[in-house]
Scaffold this active site. Sequence first.
Site, PDB file in Angstrom:
ATOM      1  N   THR A  41      37.541 -32.247 -83.790  1.00  0.00           N
ATOM      2  CA  THR A  41      38.892 -32.804 -83.667  1.00  0.00           C
ATOM      3  C   THR A  41      39.041 -33.965 -84.646  1.00  0.00           C
ATOM      4  O   THR A  41      38.130 -34.769 -84.809  1.00  0.00           O
ATOM      5  CB  THR A  41      39.257 -33.167 -82.200  1.00  0.00           C
ATOM      6  N   CYS A  47      43.803 -42.041 -78.879  1.00  0.00           N
ATOM      7  CA  CYS A  47      43.417 -40.837 -78.139  1.00  0.00           C
ATOM      8  C   CYS A  47      41.908 -40.844 -77.901  1.00  0.00           C
ATOM      9  O   CYS A  47      41.167 -41.501 -78.616  1.00  0.00           O
ATOM     10  CB  CYS A  47      43.766 -39.574 -78.917  1.00  0.00           C
ATOM     11  N   HIS A  64      41.197 -33.328 -76.363  1.00  0.00           N
ATOM     12  CA  HIS A  64      41.763 -34.440 -77.146  1.00  0.00           C
ATOM     13  C   HIS A  64      42.908 -35.021 -76.314  1.00  0.00           C
ATOM     14  O   HIS A  64      44.025 -34.518 -76.342  1.00  0.00           O
ATOM     15  CB  HIS A  64      42.272 -33.879 -78.482  1.00  0.00           C
TER      16      HIS A  64
END
Lengths: 179, 207
Positions: A41, A47, A64
């Site tokens: 990711t 995040c 995520h």
Amino acid sequence: MGVLRLEPNLLRITFSVEETLEIHVGIAEYRVARSPQCLLTLGLGSCVGVVLYDPVLRVGGLAHVMLPDSKQFRVGGKPAKFADLGVEFLARDLQRAGCSVGRMMAKLAGGAQMFFGNVRASQMAVGERNVEAVRSVLHEMRIPIVAEDVGGTTGRTISLDTTDGRLTVRTLGRAIRVI
Amino acid sequence: MKISHAKIDVLQEIGNIGLGNAATSLAHLLQARVDIKVPRAMFLGLEEAIELIGGLEKPVICVNLHVGGEISSTILYLFEQSDACALVDLLMGRPVGTTTGMDEMGYSAVMEIGNILTGSFIGAIATMTGLRLVPSVPVLAHDMLGALFAASVAASGYTEDQVLCIQTSFTGSQVNDGVDSHFIMLPEVESLDRLFTALGLSVDDGC
């Protein structure tokens, strides 16, 4: 007879082509993969990337998550946007892949404070609150956190190697870390 | 969450008027010509929006401002490092190319440009609509685009899968070196009705 012998081979070739080695997990998404695949990711800021890994089956998952709590909002759309639902859905999919919750280990990365200046209180807290929310859901599920690279002020790109559960963390202008 | 084509057109026109005003201020400040592309208003997935601007891991300098008052919105200005350096040189009246790296001074110059652009942008909208709009003090970051965009969206309280985004780019033609930047406005959809009402558009007739 010749045709019959060829068919299983053809099927196997088709199957291996579909198995990509590197799987990209988008913002607010989650995916499960098995050895030798990698889950990747890009650009985690406030995040948090949540990794769950079963070392026996060598199956791992990556979510995520963007926001701490789905209960504050009208829920709709992608569950992995929220820490609480994201971790729950990820663990569920790993169980469907044969993993047991008792064997799962967690790793976290992200939750940074990206902006500086006169930062508003709400903005200040998002990364930190995301990390806290993920920790608390994992605690409830009794999944131990074995490694973390959280907080700070830089964005992160992470990659999980499902062959051994290693998580590689890249940031701009700093050395690569493996946790 | 639905917004008709007509309303998207209205948002684009508002973007056009506000940014025209902002570009004029910037041109005065820099004593240079500044062009803007016609803004586009669209609903995009987060990653689509990021891809459009340059990709998740692209290093950018991002100024983030919140506009409150009768319409809530987040405004982002995005620059590549080389463009931010050129902007600092133009602002300081030095030959473009003097500044090669960003420091505290450079960052605060870029934040100030964000302030000035936003001030003239919302000034134009406030005059047109009669709405009270209040800009916040800007914050800044220099990092991966994906990280900054997602953090801005999360902090603004957006929870939908798609964001409403009014996007354009500025181009300055100072001597042989231009300064490119992206402008992104993320209006809070719930407060848009006030904007449409102020412009005399009915909220629920789907116009």
